[in-house]
Design an enzyme around this catalytic site. Sequence first.
Site, PDB file in Angstrom:
ATOM      1  N   GLY A 155       0.686  -1.341  -0.093  1.00 30.72           N
ATOM      2  CA  GLY A 155       0.067   0.040  -0.017  1.00 30.72           C
ATOM      3  C   GLY A 155       0.767   1.295   0.033  1.00 30.72           C
ATOM      4  N   GLY A 215       3.015   1.946  -2.614  1.00 29.65           N
ATOM      5  CA  GLY A 215       3.525   2.178  -4.148  1.00 29.65           C
ATOM      6  C   GLY A 215       4.846   1.366  -4.419  1.00 29.65           C
ATOM      7  N   GLY A 263       5.113  -1.970  -5.164  1.00 36.24           N
ATOM      8  CA  GLY A 263       4.769  -2.858  -5.892  1.00 36.24           C
ATOM      9  C   GLY A 263       4.881  -2.260  -7.133  1.00 36.24           C
ATOM     10  CG  ASP A 283      -3.102 -15.213  -8.444  1.00 35.76           C
ATOM     11  OD1 ASP A 283      -3.564 -16.383  -9.090  1.00 35.76           O
ATOM     12  OD2 ASP A 283      -2.199 -15.195  -7.609  1.00 35.76           O
ATOM     13  CE1 TYR A 322       1.620  -6.960 -11.904  1.00 32.15           C
ATOM     14  CE2 TYR A 322       0.090  -8.437 -11.183  1.00 32.15           C
ATOM     15  CZ  TYR A 322       1.408  -8.025 -11.165  1.00 32.15           C
ATOM     16  OH  TYR A 322       2.320  -8.822 -10.454  1.00 32.15           O
TER      17      TYR A 322
END
Lengths: 175, 175
Positions: free
Chosen positions: A120, A122, A124, A148, A155
């Site tokens: 949460g 940022g 990733g 998933d 994404y």
Amino acid sequence: MTLWTLFFKNSKILSEQFDKDPKKMMLINNIQHKNEIINIYLSTSKNINLSDLEKLCDSVGWIRRPLKKVKIAIKNSFLIVSLFQISERENKLIGFARATSDYAFNATIWDVVIHPEFQGKGLGSILVNQIIKDLREAEITTITLFADPEVLSFYKNLGFLSDPNGIRGMFWYPK
Amino acid sequence: MTLWTLFFKNSKILSEQFDKDPKKMMLINNIQHKNEIINIYLSTSKNINLSDLEKLCDSVGWIRRPLKKVKIAIKNSFLIVSLFQISERENKLIGFARATSDYAFNATIWDVVIHPEFQGKGLGSILVNQIIKDLREAEITTITLFADPEVLSFYKNLGFLSDPNGIRGMFWYPK
């Protein structure tokens, strides 16, 4: 204490990694975490501590995989991206992702993981955008992944399309 | 004329390939084609003639790709499988497929192509089943691919599942 003194103070692994290829480790962010400002470093070195990686994967509940095979997978990945937190209190692997590729046309991103305490924030997006950047620099045009359901929108926000032109992801599993 | 005399008679490329690694070329089928019985050979050698491969891809209307990059992609694929027809009249590359992999957990199949004259004879299944067999022997458990809508049922018949557990194939394209 300077940043570099701090950097090398506690982490033998990190300093070894840094020594081997200083260009592969860069400061990307300072974030607030547990009332402390911590520095987040991004590394593209394949010289990653497997036990630290196992702990990270444990933290998100992934099934354990033999370290011997993990080592082979890292060696044969086109690209590895890791995130480390460096603070006075601790140094820790907090994010990881990798991509396989034919080094020419196609790449597939696998094993994207951020430690739950750091989700949460940022990070990733930073991981995946770094992979896209490096693959684009290598002139690889088709960047793919298998998502998933719960990370589809993550994404999509990064510019990925699901099932473009009706192309479907397919899996073969052992009987 | 014996099989081996026939085999070496016309094809410099094939005989060179065979000389380098005889275990990688095997007779898999005899099929009727244009009122003639032809032998179909399967090869897993990476020593493939790029001009022949380009002709094969042209035959199914694929966009041409720089041969220099094709060479890199083949070199960095985990596995290459090719099909050749060997007859008195001609020797010809009639099928091709390849897979990328991390050599440990995951593989992705790309560029599955059968020459139009030889489609509908079960050769596509032979190609893909050979890839599955070789990946399983290498203890790679997750075999994936991205299928165009018109070949979904082909892969389903070979045991592939589309979007298992809601997992979706995603693509990132340059802006």
